[in-house]
Motif scaffolding. Structure first.
Motif, PDB file in Angstrom:
ATOM      1  N   VAL A 143      38.993  36.649  51.832  1.00 44.17           N
ATOM      2  CA  VAL A 143      38.440  37.113  50.558  1.00 44.17           C
ATOM      3  C   VAL A 143      39.472  38.047  49.945  1.00 44.17           C
ATOM      4  CG1 VAL A 143      36.510  38.256  49.424  1.00 44.17           C
ATOM      5  CG2 VAL A 143      36.117  36.905  51.509  1.00 44.17           C
ATOM      6  N   VAL A 183      39.278  32.742  49.074  1.00 45.39           N
ATOM      7  CA  VAL A 183      38.507  32.951  47.857  1.00 45.39           C
ATOM      8  C   VAL A 183      39.237  34.050  47.097  1.00 45.39           C
ATOM      9  CG1 VAL A 183      36.309  33.666  46.857  1.00 45.39           C
ATOM     10  CG2 VAL A 183      36.334  32.336  48.967  1.00 45.39           C
ATOM     11  N   LEU A 230      39.186  36.391  44.282  1.00 52.11           N
ATOM     12  CA  LEU A 230      38.145  36.919  43.411  1.00 52.11           C
ATOM     13  C   LEU A 230      38.614  37.141  41.976  1.00 52.11           C
ATOM     14  CD1 LEU A 230      36.330  39.347  45.856  1.00 52.11           C
ATOM     15  CD2 LEU A 230      35.815  36.954  45.315  1.00 52.11           C
ATOM     16  N   GLU A 234      38.168  33.533  40.613  1.00 53.94           N
ATOM     17  CA  GLU A 234      36.783  33.058  40.709  1.00 53.94           C
ATOM     18  C   GLU A 234      35.878  33.706  39.670  1.00 53.94           C
ATOM     19  OE1 GLU A 234      35.573  30.623  42.724  1.00 53.94           O
ATOM     20  OE2 GLU A 234      37.564  30.321  43.585  1.00 53.94           O
ATOM     21  N   ILE A 275      33.270  35.922  39.826  1.00 53.30           N
ATOM     22  CA  ILE A 275      31.856  35.797  40.169  1.00 53.30           C
ATOM     23  C   ILE A 275      31.058  36.779  39.311  1.00 53.30           C
ATOM     24  CG2 ILE A 275      30.145  36.029  42.007  1.00 53.30           C
ATOM     25  CD1 ILE A 275      32.516  35.518  43.982  1.00 53.30           C
ATOM     26  N   ARG A 331      27.790  28.621  46.712  1.00 49.70           N
ATOM     27  CA  ARG A 331      29.056  28.163  47.300  1.00 49.70           C
ATOM     28  C   ARG A 331      29.684  29.231  48.190  1.00 49.70           C
ATOM     29  NH1 ARG A 331      34.778  27.813  45.454  1.00 49.70           N
ATOM     30  NH2 ARG A 331      34.245  29.067  43.653  1.00 49.70           N
ATOM     31  N   TYR A 332      29.729  30.453  47.724  1.00 50.84           N
ATOM     32  CA  TYR A 332      30.363  31.536  48.491  1.00 50.84           C
ATOM     33  C   TYR A 332      29.561  31.864  49.752  1.00 50.84           C
ATOM     34  CZ  TYR A 332      32.578  31.783  43.972  1.00 50.84           C
ATOM     35  OH  TYR A 332      33.223  31.448  42.818  1.00 50.84           O
ATOM     36  N   GLN A 364      30.333  29.155  52.312  1.00 52.19           N
ATOM     37  CA  GLN A 364      31.659  29.412  52.904  1.00 52.19           C
ATOM     38  C   GLN A 364      31.573  30.530  53.931  1.00 52.19           C
ATOM     39  OE1 GLN A 364      33.746  30.418  49.267  1.00 52.19           O
ATOM     40  NE2 GLN A 364      35.149  28.697  49.561  1.00 52.19           N
ATOM     41  N   PHE A 365      30.914  31.604  53.546  1.00 54.17           N
ATOM     42  CA  PHE A 365      30.778  32.756  54.429  1.00 54.17           C
ATOM     43  C   PHE A 365      29.989  32.387  55.681  1.00 54.17           C
ATOM     44  CE2 PHE A 365      28.177  36.412  55.723  1.00 54.17           C
ATOM     45  CZ  PHE A 365      29.189  37.247  56.165  1.00 54.17           C
ATOM     46  N   TRP A 367      30.982  39.541  44.966  1.00 52.26           N
ATOM     47  CA  TRP A 367      31.043  38.550  46.050  1.00 52.26           C
ATOM     48  C   TRP A 367      30.016  38.891  47.125  1.00 52.26           C
ATOM     49  CZ3 TRP A 367      32.396  38.989  51.276  1.00 52.26           C
ATOM     50  CH2 TRP A 367      32.527  37.761  51.953  1.00 52.26           C
ATOM     51  N   SER A 400      26.744  37.807  46.147  1.00 50.80           N
ATOM     52  CA  SER A 400      26.608  36.346  46.151  1.00 50.80           C
ATOM     53  C   SER A 400      26.396  35.767  47.548  1.00 50.80           C
ATOM     54  CB  SER A 400      27.824  35.689  45.483  1.00 50.80           C
ATOM     55  OG  SER A 400      28.940  35.690  46.353  1.00 50.80           O
ATOM     56  N   ILE A 401      26.759  36.505  48.605  1.00 50.27           N
ATOM     57  CA  ILE A 401      26.592  35.968  49.965  1.00 50.27           C
ATOM     58  C   ILE A 401      25.305  36.424  50.630  1.00 50.27           C
ATOM     59  CG2 ILE A 401      29.086  35.713  50.296  1.00 50.27           C
ATOM     60  CD1 ILE A 401      28.886  38.174  52.242  1.00 50.27           C
TER      61      ILE A 401
END
Length: 189
Positions: free
Chosen positions: A7, A35, A37, A40, A42, A68-69, A72-73, A97, A100-101
């Protein structure tokens, strides 16, 4: 094969934080997925985005691109975060980010005692940062470490840093070399 999620929250193209993070990544074996940032972009959560997220999570539908993130995580074994130390914290893109996870039912769940339990594979977190002045881990690394330990049960969290790089009469190259030697020592264990 070990899955490594990198990240990259670095803003400057010639980032010293990115330099240290690449040094850490070179010590790891596995497939690296980055990723970035900055590219991206986000978006932060707002009311409409939260409503959409919550409806999809309630339906168990994790296929939307907003997850999506998180996917991935969830699938990463090791996470490397490169986040320069800005104004006693990190770039806001990293907070976006993190938001988002954190998804109930996708990356964690609450057990019968209402304690968060992980749905992720992650076992290790390497947080890499540099600062122009003194580095105070409580405002950047400690926040990330707590989120990762509380929601995702990642207890193996290490911070590598170079600090005081922009102060008068400092030798930034020597400080960076010291930080790399510390990384070398860590990975020799």
């Amino acid at each position: 094969m070990e899955q490594i999620l990198f990240v990259n929250a670095c803003v400057r193209p010639m980032s010293r934080t990115l330099d240290l993070a690449q040094y850490v990544l070179n010590k790891l074996e596995g497939e690296v997925e980055e990723v970035n940032l900055q590219s991206e972009q986000i978006p932060p959560h707002n009311w409409q985005r939260l409503q959409k997220r919550d409806a999809l999570l309630s339906a168990g539908n994790f296929s939307d691109t907003m997850f999506r993130y998180a996917r991935q995580f969830r699938d990463a074994d090791t996470i490397v975060i490169a986040a320069p130390y800005y104004d006693l914290s990190f770039p806001s893109s990293l907070k976006n980010w993190v938001e988002s996870i954190c998804n109930v039912g996708l990356t964690f769940y609450y057990d019968e005692n209402e304690v968060a339990q992980t749905l992720c594979r992650g076992k290790r977190l390497y947080y890499v940062t540099t600062s122009g002045a003194a580095f105070l881990p409580d405002f950047g690394f400690e926040y990330v470490r707590r989120v990762f330990s509380e929601f995702f049960r990642i207890e193996d969290a290490v911070c590598f840093h170079g600090e005081r790089l922009d102060l008068r009469d400092t030798d930034a190259e020597a400080i960076m070399a010291d930080a790399k030697r510390e990384i070398d020592r860590f990975f020799l264990k």
